[in-house]
Write an enzyme that holds these catalytic residues in place. Structure first.
Site, PDB file in Angstrom:
ATOM      1  N   LYS A 187      -1.445  -5.062  12.196  1.00  0.00           N
ATOM      2  CA  LYS A 187      -1.352  -5.920  11.075  1.00  0.00           C
ATOM      3  C   LYS A 187      -1.282  -7.403  11.895  1.00  0.00           C
ATOM      4  O   LYS A 187      -1.818  -8.486  11.797  1.00  0.00           O
ATOM      5  CB  LYS A 187      -0.403  -5.849   9.970  1.00  0.00           C
ATOM      6  CG  LYS A 187      -1.056  -4.836   8.973  1.00  0.00           C
ATOM      7  CD  LYS A 187      -0.136  -4.671   7.925  1.00  0.00           C
ATOM      8  CE  LYS A 187      -0.588  -3.524   6.887  1.00  0.00           C
ATOM      9  NZ  LYS A 187       0.541  -2.680   6.348  1.00  0.00           N
ATOM     10  N   GLN A 204       6.544  -2.475   4.192  1.00  0.00           N
ATOM     11  CA  GLN A 204       5.602  -1.091   4.463  1.00  0.00           C
ATOM     12  C   GLN A 204       6.258  -0.089   3.707  1.00  0.00           C
ATOM     13  O   GLN A 204       7.478   0.136   3.951  1.00  0.00           O
ATOM     14  CB  GLN A 204       5.594  -1.156   6.122  1.00  0.00           C
ATOM     15  CG  GLN A 204       4.659  -0.119   6.739  1.00  0.00           C
ATOM     16  CD  GLN A 204       3.184  -0.061   6.363  1.00  0.00           C
ATOM     17  OE1 GLN A 204       2.851  -1.221   6.489  1.00  0.00           O
ATOM     18  NE2 GLN A 204       2.484   1.085   6.418  1.00  0.00           N
ATOM     19  N   ASP A 218       0.288  -7.156  -1.158  1.00  0.00           N
ATOM     20  CA  ASP A 218      -0.122  -5.548  -1.353  1.00  0.00           C
ATOM     21  C   ASP A 218      -0.749  -5.423  -2.928  1.00  0.00           C
ATOM     22  O   ASP A 218      -1.172  -4.578  -3.164  1.00  0.00           O
ATOM     23  CB  ASP A 218       0.979  -4.972  -1.147  1.00  0.00           C
ATOM     24  CG  ASP A 218       1.096  -4.181   0.242  1.00  0.00           C
ATOM     25  OD1 ASP A 218       0.103  -3.823   0.572  1.00  0.00           O
ATOM     26  OD2 ASP A 218       2.359  -3.875   0.617  1.00  0.00           O
TER      27      ASP A 218
HETATM   28  N1  GUN Z   1       1.785   2.364   3.547  1.00  0.00           N
HETATM   29  C1  GUN Z   1       0.509   2.856   3.361  1.00  0.00           C
HETATM   30  N2  GUN Z   1      -0.504   2.167   3.093  1.00  0.00           N
HETATM   31  C2  GUN Z   1       0.280   0.996   2.839  1.00  0.00           C
HETATM   32  C3  GUN Z   1      -0.243  -0.349   2.123  1.00  0.00           C
HETATM   33  O1  GUN Z   1      -1.426  -0.566   1.783  1.00  0.00           O
HETATM   34  N3  GUN Z   1       0.808  -1.380   2.130  1.00  0.00           N
HETATM   35  C4  GUN Z   1       2.103  -0.954   2.227  1.00  0.00           C
HETATM   36  N4  GUN Z   1       2.902  -1.824   2.092  1.00  0.00           N
HETATM   37  N5  GUN Z   1       2.215   0.360   2.796  1.00  0.00           N
HETATM   38  C5  GUN Z   1       1.518   1.206   3.096  1.00  0.00           C
END
Ligand code: GUN
Length: 305
Positions: free
Chosen positions: A54, A98, A121
């Site tokens: 990211k 996350q 998200d």
């Molecule tokens: N963990 C696995 N996929 C995601 C996601 O799309 N967003 C977040 N914040 N955590 C994750």
């Protein structure tokens, strides 16, 4: 006949290039540089890989990244204090925490503490409610990426039988709303579904988000169907070396679908890796760009459908 392979990496790169163009335009016209805060707790290896990828994509798009890493034993109060600060920081347009979070932290409480307009998200209850009601709002990145990929091979999803395997808040549930908005007929299958193979065989569009390596076999797939594989599963095998080296030995990444079998039956299929994963990150950038525009009273750019 061999399935058409949906190249998520290339499609995501194209979307990221368009986003980078918009970011440059925003900076030139409005001195606005979209910024995203990524909060990670602990050092779960999968989370660390996502967070690194990211960060790289954010920088390449010309956006600002604000990374916050906490030890595994951080308290919920500390996390909530940080989110309060990020909510009030005008340079931060998007906040992503996350997941998963360690057990001492109530993930729902943390998600609910994020300012909904910065919830890139799309997990905040206000955004899930908006989405379910057909109102504008931020939409979760992985489901958004899945639908974009499906639409590269299907001219319309209207009237199609779509089967989603998995009912998580991150993928399965928001996918239902997106697919309904495209006028698909949607079935959600899950761990208690009876005769899963025959439910899958109904699907013109099959989307798997189960986290079980290669569970979906070739004969579960309707000939010619479009298959979108969200799974990212590590299995022992020749491929990458575990980090730290010598950890659990060599591993490879496979999806929820038995690719070699599915390729012979499906009409189109996403690979793993290189399918949905890159689209999730591109959609995160898109959400951050949209959030930055909305927070500054600017119209959202017409990219990403
Ligand atoms: N963990 C696995 N996929 C995601 C996601 O799309 N967003 C977040 N914040 N955590 C994750």
């Amino acid at each position: 006949m061999s399935a058409r392979i949906i190249d998520g990496k290339a499609i995501a790169a194209e979307l990221r290039a368009k986003i980078a163009g918009e970011v440059a335009r925003l900076q030139a016209a409005h001195q606005l540089v979209p910024g995203i805060a990524v909060v990670q707790v602990g050092d779960n290896p999968a989370s660390s890989v996502y967070v690194r990828n990211k960060a790289k994509a954010v920088a390449e798009a010309g956006m600002r990244a604000f990374d916050h890493t906490f030890p595994e034993n951080v308290s919920e109060a500390e996390l909530l204090t940080l989110i309060g600060k990020l909510n009030g920081d005008a340079q931060v347009n998007g906040i992503l925490v996350q997941l998963p979070l360690p057990p001492q932290i109530d993930a729902q409480k943390v998600i609910a503490s994020i300012e909904p307009d910065k919830d890139v998200d799309g997990f905040h209850p206000l955004n899930t409610g908006r989405h379910a009601s057909g109102l504008p709002g931020l939409v979760p990145c992985t489901p958004l990426g899945c639908v974009m990929l499906a639409k590269t091979v299907l001219p319309s999803l209207s009237g199609l039988e779509a089967v989603v395997i998995g009912r998580s808040n991150i993928v399965g549930k928001p996918l239902v709303q997106l697919l309904l908005a495209e006028d698909a007929t949607v079935t959600v299958a899950h761990s208690k579904t009876r005769d899963l193979p025959s439910v899958c065989r109904r699907a013109d569009l099959l989307i798997t988000a189960i986290g079980r390596p290669e569970m979906v076999r070739g004969d579960w797939i309707k000939p010619g169907a479009t298959v979108i594989d969200v799974g990212i599963n590590r299995v022992p095998g020749e491929g990458r070396e575990s980090r730290p080296a010598g950890g659990a030995g060599k591993y490879k990444i496979v999806g929820d679908v038995a690719f070699a079998e599915a390729e012979k039956i499906a009409g189109a299929l996403t690979p793993v890796p290189g399918g949905v994963g890159p689209m999730t990150i591109a959609c995160l950038l898109l959400n951050t760009l949209r959030a930055a525009c909305a927070q500054n009273g600017l119209e959202a750019p017409q990219i990403g459908g």
